[in-house]
Write a protein that holds these residues in place. Sequence first.
Motif, mmCIF file in Angstrom:
data_model
loop_
_atom_site.group_PDB
_atom_site.id
_atom_site.type_symbol
_atom_site.label_atom_id
_atom_site.label_comp_id
_atom_site.label_asym_id
_atom_site.label_seq_id
_atom_site.Cartn_x
_atom_site.Cartn_y
_atom_site.Cartn_z
ATOM 1 N N ASP A 21 0.820 -1.229 0.025
ATOM 2 C CA ASP A 21 0.054 -0.242 0.121
ATOM 3 C C ASP A 21 0.897 1.167 0.034
ATOM 4 O O ASP A 21 1.602 1.715 0.861
ATOM 5 C CB ASP A 21 -0.917 0.186 1.229
ATOM 6 C CG ASP A 21 -1.858 0.965 1.107
ATOM 7 O OD1 ASP A 21 -2.113 1.664 0.087
ATOM 8 O OD2 ASP A 21 -2.701 1.244 2.084
ATOM 9 N N LYS A 28 1.480 5.379 -0.473
ATOM 10 C CA LYS A 28 0.443 6.722 -0.361
ATOM 11 C C LYS A 28 1.516 7.843 -0.368
ATOM 12 O O LYS A 28 2.435 7.888 0.345
ATOM 13 C CB LYS A 28 -0.236 6.584 1.074
ATOM 14 C CG LYS A 28 -1.367 5.747 1.220
ATOM 15 C CD LYS A 28 -2.378 6.034 2.169
ATOM 16 C CE LYS A 28 -3.606 5.204 2.440
ATOM 17 N NZ LYS A 28 -3.226 4.125 3.226
ATOM 18 N N GLY A 29 1.173 8.560 -1.414
ATOM 19 C CA GLY A 29 1.893 10.188 -1.452
ATOM 20 C C GLY A 29 3.329 9.704 -1.527
ATOM 21 O O GLY A 29 4.056 10.457 -0.936
ATOM 22 N N ASP A 89 -0.004 6.902 -5.374
ATOM 23 C CA ASP A 89 -0.600 6.142 -4.646
ATOM 24 C C ASP A 89 -0.998 4.927 -5.502
ATOM 25 O O ASP A 89 -1.025 5.056 -6.483
ATOM 26 C CB ASP A 89 -2.094 6.706 -4.124
ATOM 27 C CG ASP A 89 -1.740 7.965 -3.397
ATOM 28 O OD1 ASP A 89 -1.252 8.134 -2.583
ATOM 29 O OD2 ASP A 89 -2.824 8.940 -3.669
ATOM 30 N N GLN A 126 -2.024 0.300 -4.850
ATOM 31 C CA GLN A 126 -2.134 -0.645 -4.143
ATOM 32 C C GLN A 126 -1.870 -1.999 -4.836
ATOM 33 O O GLN A 126 -2.118 -2.136 -5.882
ATOM 34 C CB GLN A 126 -3.303 -0.750 -3.446
ATOM 35 C CG GLN A 126 -3.770 0.069 -2.353
ATOM 36 C CD GLN A 126 -5.378 -0.165 -1.850
ATOM 37 O OE1 GLN A 126 -6.113 -0.951 -2.132
ATOM 38 N NE2 GLN A 126 -5.132 0.317 -0.616
ATOM 39 N N GLY A 183 6.946 9.657 2.064
ATOM 40 C CA GLY A 183 5.784 9.140 1.921
ATOM 41 C C GLY A 183 5.445 7.968 2.711
ATOM 42 O O GLY A 183 6.140 7.824 3.914
ATOM 43 N N ASP A 184 4.616 7.163 2.349
ATOM 44 C CA ASP A 184 4.019 6.115 3.308
ATOM 45 C C ASP A 184 3.897 4.649 2.428
ATOM 46 O O ASP A 184 3.046 4.910 1.362
ATOM 47 C CB ASP A 184 2.883 6.590 3.828
ATOM 48 C CG ASP A 184 2.265 5.560 4.816
ATOM 49 O OD1 ASP A 184 2.804 5.635 6.145
ATOM 50 O OD2 ASP A 184 1.606 4.652 4.617
#
Lengths: 322, 521
Positions: free
Chosen positions: B274, B276-277, B293, B295, B327-328
């Motif tokens: 996952d 994100k950003g 982003d 997944q 980011g993540d």
Amino acid sequence: MDFLTLIQLLDSTVRLATPLLLACLAGLFSERAGIFDIGLEGKMLAAAFFSAAIAALTGSVWLGLLAGIAASMAFSLLHGLASITFRGNQLISGVAINFLAAGLTVLIAQDWFSQGGRTPSLMGGGRFEPLILPFAESIGTIPFLGPIYQELISGHSILVYIAFAMVPLTWWVLFRTRFGLRLRAVGENPGAVDTAGVSVVGLRYAAVMICGVLCGIAGAYLSTALQAGFVKDMSAGRGFIALAALIFAKWRPWHALYATLLFGLFGALETRPDVIQAIFGIKVQGALLGALPYVMTVIILAGFVGKAIPPRAGGEPYVKER
Amino acid sequence: MSAENTSGRQETAAPGSAPAIELKGISKAFGPVQANKDISIRVMPGTIHGIIGENGAGKSTLMSILYGFYKADKGEIFISGRKTEIPDSQAAIAAGIGMVFQHFKLVENFTVLENIILGAEDGGLLKPSLSKARKTLLELEHEYGLNVDPDAVIEDLGVGMQQRVEILKALYRQADILILDEPTGVLTPAEADQLFRILDRLREEGKTIILITHKLREIMEATDTVSVMRRGEMTATVKTAETSPAELAELMVGRKVLLRVDKAPATPGKVILDIKGLRVVDDAGVERVKGIDLQVRAGEIVGIAGVAGNGQSELLEVLGGYADATGDIQVNGQQLDLSGKLSDGRSRRARGIAHVPEDRQREGLIMDFSAWENTAFGYHRDPAYQSGILLNNKAIKGDTEAKMQRFDVRPPNPALAAKNFSGGNQQKIVLAREIERNPDLLLIGQPTRGVDIGAIEFIHQQIVALRDKGKAILLVSVELEEILALADRVAVMFDGHIMGERQSAETDEKELGLLMAGVGS
């Protein structure tokens, strides 16, 4: 510092910059064609010895110059064979040339002259004498401009004028002629030159030989103009300073002139600590000034003052690929 | 050089009579390897002739002989019906042959004009050559619709433009025969279409074109006749209109080949990866990934499509643990360290991520090391590979040999250096190393670059098999066909952004091609 001291300082800057400039332009031709040349030092040294030796034996400085150029070109040929024909490591070949020249010159000097690895002091026709430009005496009396003409511009050996004339000539050859276009191309992408039907090997040999000629003149200048005779290790790292100047100049002819003049000025200041003391009021070790060219090159290479991008195919032997 | 007596250009050849190029019985061996065996072809003027074959089939060797890079051991070359010796590139140019190499032969910091005149100058001074070339270039541009700014510096141009410069270079040297070696490898589908339009135009003007490729689609679309090469031999020459991709593939490989990947619909499970950003800034301070982003779920293959250099490589590098990012990213619900101490390959492997890098020769293998040493890399701390403080070489070799058997690596010899395997077998060594660790997430970049069709089939099957075991797979490829065949879901990257996501069953090359060119979703 008075005006005359300044003129003297600049005059010695020109003298000290000359061998650097010639060697720097020599390296420029070679490296622009993609052959790194760390052996500038050795070639200069060999040329310095053979110029002085032949000048001492024949009494003719011109024969000496030719012998110096021939010696330097012989080493260039060796470098070419190692790095172009046999695709060896260019740095190793260069280092080998430096060692070879350092040992060989002293050995032969001892064998020929038995003066502890020196050549006899050159006199008269065995040296390049200063050229007095026309009207130097009469113009010299004019205030300000006079001394500049008489002391700074006039009164150098012919090799100094040749060295400075080489700057525009090099620029013209590189950027205005077919040979220059191909030479620059072979240092950037030899594959492009090869597929265009031009010999990569031929171009690189031509560049390396030009490098030899210029190094030869630089070496001859050391022993027959700057000084009167050969002494052991007389190139004294100038080949490496010239390489530093080449990086500093980012492989461009005019910038090579500026860089070597700057490094020449450091050299001139090294012998005149009194001048620095007069200007800055502090005493500076001469050796510190001697190290400045290297320090500045490290700064350049670290990317603090713009980026120095060497020719892209530099150092790489050319192997034809499918 | 004897350009005068070898230049076989006939000014007065009767149209359509003699073949533009005829090769008779060309043979060439490199040591024990027979690269070309008794090859003969005839290419008629004003046609596009395709040469197709797997990597190492001898296509490039044959063309190198025609361009004077190699000298054939045996055989004759006829240009426009006249026997011609081509000892070097200069002779090839003089005979009217131009070549556009796969890797462009351009001087990057020269202008277009300088590149065009290089080697074809008119005299010792540049100025007259440049102004003459400028005029000729304008005429050529007009004649063939090949517009390019003569004063642009090559490194500022896109690859499509650079290829144009290569074509113009050949035309400037008055080439009548143009050889293009894998010309579409670096192009977007739109640029490739444009190239084929240019080739059509050149054919109309009477030029003869040889197109070397391993892509069946291009052969079918662009050529008039096609020759197939396999293991140094010419196995067939046919009219393109009278053949099919399936037949050509069989001729290339020597057996029937599945062109489509056989796979059941995906049954995606829980989210494994996952993102994100995610932002990545490279060493030069340029932002390469600009907040994406994404997944990937268990049991699905997500393909990242895009022209090379749009941030895909950086994405893989971050996930593989050798580039920093902000980011993540979560894997199996746990945060990944993106710039700290645990941002390295070892930590990533510990988290169940395996990575088959894009450039296997630089990042996947050490070419001078043996297969067994390469198999141990990254997993050398595995207790099974240890024996006290030393590596248990015997165990590694045994393991490598077993892996090589299972992945059909030929030859299955663990002691052989990586560089001595073919591209396909090198890739299998890397794949075996990574897949057999049973990762939760497999990152795989350009799985079949430089790999021949037979091996492609095998590699695709392995990837699908891993997916069917319920693993998540992130696939990056510049080959749109491969993405469409393999991925269940496709994300298209352009300029560091994800331009859009599509189910691969519901999209096509045209739609993805537009996204790849940055045309909004």
